[in-house]
Design an enzyme around this catalytic site. Structure first.
Site, PDB file in Angstrom:
ATOM      1  N   ILE A 102      38.491 -15.466 -55.440  1.00 61.88           N
ATOM      2  CA  ILE A 102      38.231 -14.750 -53.981  1.00 61.88           C
ATOM      3  C   ILE A 102      36.782 -14.929 -53.599  1.00 61.88           C
ATOM      4  O   ILE A 102      35.934 -14.756 -54.605  1.00 61.88           O
ATOM      5  CB  ILE A 102      38.807 -13.553 -53.800  1.00 61.88           C
ATOM      6  CG1 ILE A 102      38.842 -12.930 -52.365  1.00 61.88           C
ATOM      7  CG2 ILE A 102      38.333 -12.428 -54.910  1.00 61.88           C
ATOM      8  CD1 ILE A 102      39.562 -11.638 -51.974  1.00 61.88           C
ATOM      9  N   CYS A 103      36.336 -14.995 -52.390  1.00 62.21           N
ATOM     10  CA  CYS A 103      35.127 -14.890 -51.737  1.00 62.21           C
ATOM     11  C   CYS A 103      34.298 -16.102 -52.338  1.00 62.21           C
ATOM     12  O   CYS A 103      34.542 -17.168 -52.009  1.00 62.21           O
ATOM     13  CB  CYS A 103      34.415 -13.569 -52.096  1.00 62.21           C
ATOM     14  SG  CYS A 103      32.909 -13.317 -51.295  1.00 62.21           S
ATOM     15  N   ALA A 104      33.064 -15.931 -52.930  1.00 66.25           N
ATOM     16  CA  ALA A 104      32.372 -17.096 -53.450  1.00 66.25           C
ATOM     17  C   ALA A 104      32.815 -17.476 -54.989  1.00 66.25           C
ATOM     18  O   ALA A 104      32.431 -18.518 -55.301  1.00 66.25           O
ATOM     19  CB  ALA A 104      31.022 -16.096 -53.851  1.00 66.25           C
TER      20      ALA A 104
END
Length: 190
Positions: A102-104
């Site tokens: 998730i995210c970066a």
């Protein structure tokens, strides 16, 4: 009982890592919070201290059905530069085990060659690191055994998608209702 590992490194996004741990455990899935820092005390990107369950070196990865990589900085950088994490995600992807980020952190999957030809989502600005992926801007992107998501605001849908993948859609829906989270955007009622 299914068992999943969540990698933790200093600078991880607390909401992304801990929301997933919470939701998976509520669903009855055993979760090991795995420190890659050589110590169990981990500090998130907002200096929230967390005690991991186990050190990377102590894990029998053959017992796990999947792994989760939370985002955050510099947590994502630590994950991407850890040779063991890269080895695990590549072997899990090849074996058909769950690999999620998730995210970066989907950038770590991209750099490891895992996203080639797959739909993937990530934090805005990280798209160029999803090497070979079809970048999508959905809350959660599922591409076989690889599941990615966009960021802190999508941590609950991401966690619920993991529950759906590992157990059933019905279990994910029951959990969403239990935590008063709407999968349809409508208010839950009783």
């Amino acid at each position: 009982m299914k068992k999943i590992g969540v990698f933790l490194a200093d600078g991880f996004e607390e909401i992304e890592g801990l929301t997933v741990v919470d939701l998976l455990r509520r669903a009855g899935i055993e979760v090991a919070m795995i420190s890659i820092m050589g110590r169990k005390e981990i500090y998130g990107s907002h200096q929230i201290g967390v005690l991991a369950d186990v050190l990377y070196e102590e894990v029998d990865f053959g017992e796990l059905e999947g792994v989760v990589l939370p985002g955050g900085m510099p947590g994502t950088t630590h994950l991407g530069s850890h040779s063991g994490v890269n080895e695990v995600i590549r072997s899990f992807a090849e074996e058909g085990k769950l690999v999620s980020a998730i995210c970066a952190a989907p950038s770590v999957l991209g750099q490891a060659g895992i996203l080639q030809g797959r739909r993937a989502a990530c934090y805005p600005g990280c798209e160029d690191k999803l090497t070979g992926a079809e970048v999508v801007y959905e809350e959660v992107a599922e591409a076989g055994n690889v599941i990615t998501s966009r960021g802190m605001g999508t941590a609950i849908p991401f966690g619920l998608k993991l529950v759906e993948y590992l157990i059933t859609k019905q279990k994910a829906e029951e959990l969403a209702e239990a935590i008063v989270y709407s999968l349809t955007g409508k208010t839950l009622s009783h």
